[in-house]
Scaffold this active site. Structure first.
Site, PDB file in Angstrom:
ATOM      1  N   GLY A 232      -7.772   2.249   3.344  1.00 13.54           N
ATOM      2  CA  GLY A 232      -7.075   1.539   2.185  1.00 13.54           C
ATOM      3  C   GLY A 232      -6.146   2.362   1.381  1.00 13.54           C
ATOM      4  N   ASP A 233      -6.131   3.704   1.241  1.00  9.57           N
ATOM      5  CA  ASP A 233      -5.123   4.527   0.654  1.00  9.57           C
ATOM      6  C   ASP A 233      -3.821   4.419   1.508  1.00  9.57           C
ATOM      7  OD1 ASP A 233      -6.193   5.661  -1.693  1.00  9.57           O
ATOM      8  OD2 ASP A 233      -7.548   6.877  -0.283  1.00  9.57           O
ATOM      9  N   SER A 234      -4.046   4.651   3.071  1.00 10.10           N
ATOM     10  CA  SER A 234      -2.951   4.599   3.534  1.00 10.10           C
ATOM     11  C   SER A 234      -2.152   3.119   3.798  1.00 10.10           C
ATOM     12  CB  SER A 234      -3.272   4.908   5.086  1.00 10.10           C
ATOM     13  OG  SER A 234      -3.948   6.259   5.223  1.00 10.10           O
TER      14      SER A 234
END
Length: 402
Positions: A171-173
């Protein structure tokens, strides 16, 4: 004249944020040639410096990847002198990337209106859990929760089992990628209008954006898609299959033309005209049957032989590689995707991912593996770029501003 280091050569980015999503966006912009100035509070370095599962002489290597091509300065944004320096830097920059909880910059008196007053062309890229507006905007967000709240996690795993996570902060990426994409779009628009704007990228929305037809399938047909294990329901054949040595190969032949080639390569061309498998819809309905046939064929052969046979026949297939096999992959090596980073912390090259995508005329580059210590580039940025004096630098250090 110095040759360009990428398509964003001449763009300056200020990165204020920690861990993954904001720094990943900054990394992507730096890969494409932007000068990225990473700000860390004095005495409170980015925790990413200590992330990564390998350790050598006390150093970890997540930092090597996400800090590459960045210059590190220390700056305390919570004090007036620090905010003044920040605004001086904004005046000489193009993009600010931040991934604080919404309202943090405003609390420090550094909201977009303040930045814009100093530089009308500044682009503020904001990455957060839920976005800058809405009833949940105030909440902190992590990738694991964003993947779950967006519905992405619900589709992972096997039917009837718990929904596992990928062993990465996906999700961060994803949010970092959409944030960088937004920065590029805003830079183009500024070239037309001269005006900056805010780019608002949320972890939840970034996870939602990659979910293909899940929403219209539910809206129109009431379909709640769930996990399907190693395959996609109704897409056949496209699965992993066991081989003679106990490993697995991926075979993807769900298009009618490719399926015909697969049948011929397996020595059973008649399967392509069997009414159970004659077209995409029929194979989707009889997915278990065709998977059993292919699995039996693959189980008698070694993976290299399977892949060679299918490649010659024009059927898409491949191994399930570990990272040890990835770094030796000749295709990735030929493309420069297993790249050396000179890491001055340990005095040697460290391998990491190359620059994606590859541009024909102004390719991105890996120019450094990032700073070995917080504030490493204070003199370059504050003395050379902003014109502070040595005496002022001493005072700023003594006051805890830098």
């Amino acid at each position: 004249m110095t040759s360009p280091t990428g398509p964003l050569d001449g763009i300056r980015v200020i990165e204020v944020g920690t861990l993954i999503s904001g720094p990943f966006a900054g990394r992507l912009l730096g890969d494409m040639g932007a000068e990225v100035v990473k700000i860390e509070p004095p005495g409170a370095p980015d925790p990413l410096r200590t992330w990564g599962q390998a350790e050598l002489d006390g150093h970890h290597f997540f930092w090597t990847v996400h800090a590459r091509n960045k210059k590190a300065v220390t700056l305390n944004l919570r004090v007036p002198e620090g905010r003044a320096l920040f605004l001086d830097l904004v005046e000489k920059s193009d993009v600010v990337v931040e991934n604080f909880r919404p309202g943090t910059l405003e609390k420090w008196g550094l909201g977009y209106d303040v930045l814009r007053a100093r530089n009308r062309g500044i682009i503020l890229v904001r990455v957060s859990g839920y976005g800058q507006t809405g009833p949940e905007a105030h909440k902190a967000g992590y990738a694991s929760v964003a993947e779950a709240a967006s519905g992405l996690r619900h589709m992972n795993g096997f039917p009837g089992g718990p929904p596992p996570r990928l062993a990465l902060s996906l999700g961060d990426s994803l949010a970092g990628m959409f944030a960088a994409q937004g920065a590029l779009a805003a830079l183009y628009r500024r070239s037309v209008t001269g005006e900056g704007q805010v780019v608002d990228a949320a972890l939840t929305e970034s996870c939602l954006a990659v979910q293909e037809s899940t929403i219209p399938d539910y809206d129109v047909g009431g379909v709640v898609r769930g996990p399907s294990g190693t395959r996609l329901e109704g897409i056949a054949p496209s699965n992993i299959y066991p081989t003679a040595d106990g490993s697995w190969v991926v075979i993807a032949a769900n298009q009618d033309t490719v399926f015909r080639r697969l049948c011929a390569a397996m020595g059973h061309p008649e399967l392509a005209t069997d009414e159970r498998f004659a077209n995409h819809v029929a194979r989707g309905r009889n997915q278990d049957e065709i998977d059993k046939i292919i699995a039996a064929w693959a189980a008698e052969r070694h993976p290299a032989d399977i892949i060679a046979t299918l490649s010659e026949a024009g059927v898409i297939s491949g191994p399930i590689n570990t990272v040890a096999e990835v770094v030796e992959d000749p295709q990735l090596q030929a493309r420069g995707m297993i790249a050396d980073h000179w890491d001055e912390r340990i005095g040697r090259n460290v391998k990491g991912p190359g620059v994606v995508p590859v541009l024909s005329d102004t390719p991105g580059t890996i120019r450094s593996a990032g700073s070995s210590r917080p504030g490493q580039h204070n003199a370059e940025i504050y003395l050379e770029l902003l014109g502070r004096t040595e005496a002022q630098m001493v005072a700023l250090r003594e006051e805890g501003v830098i």
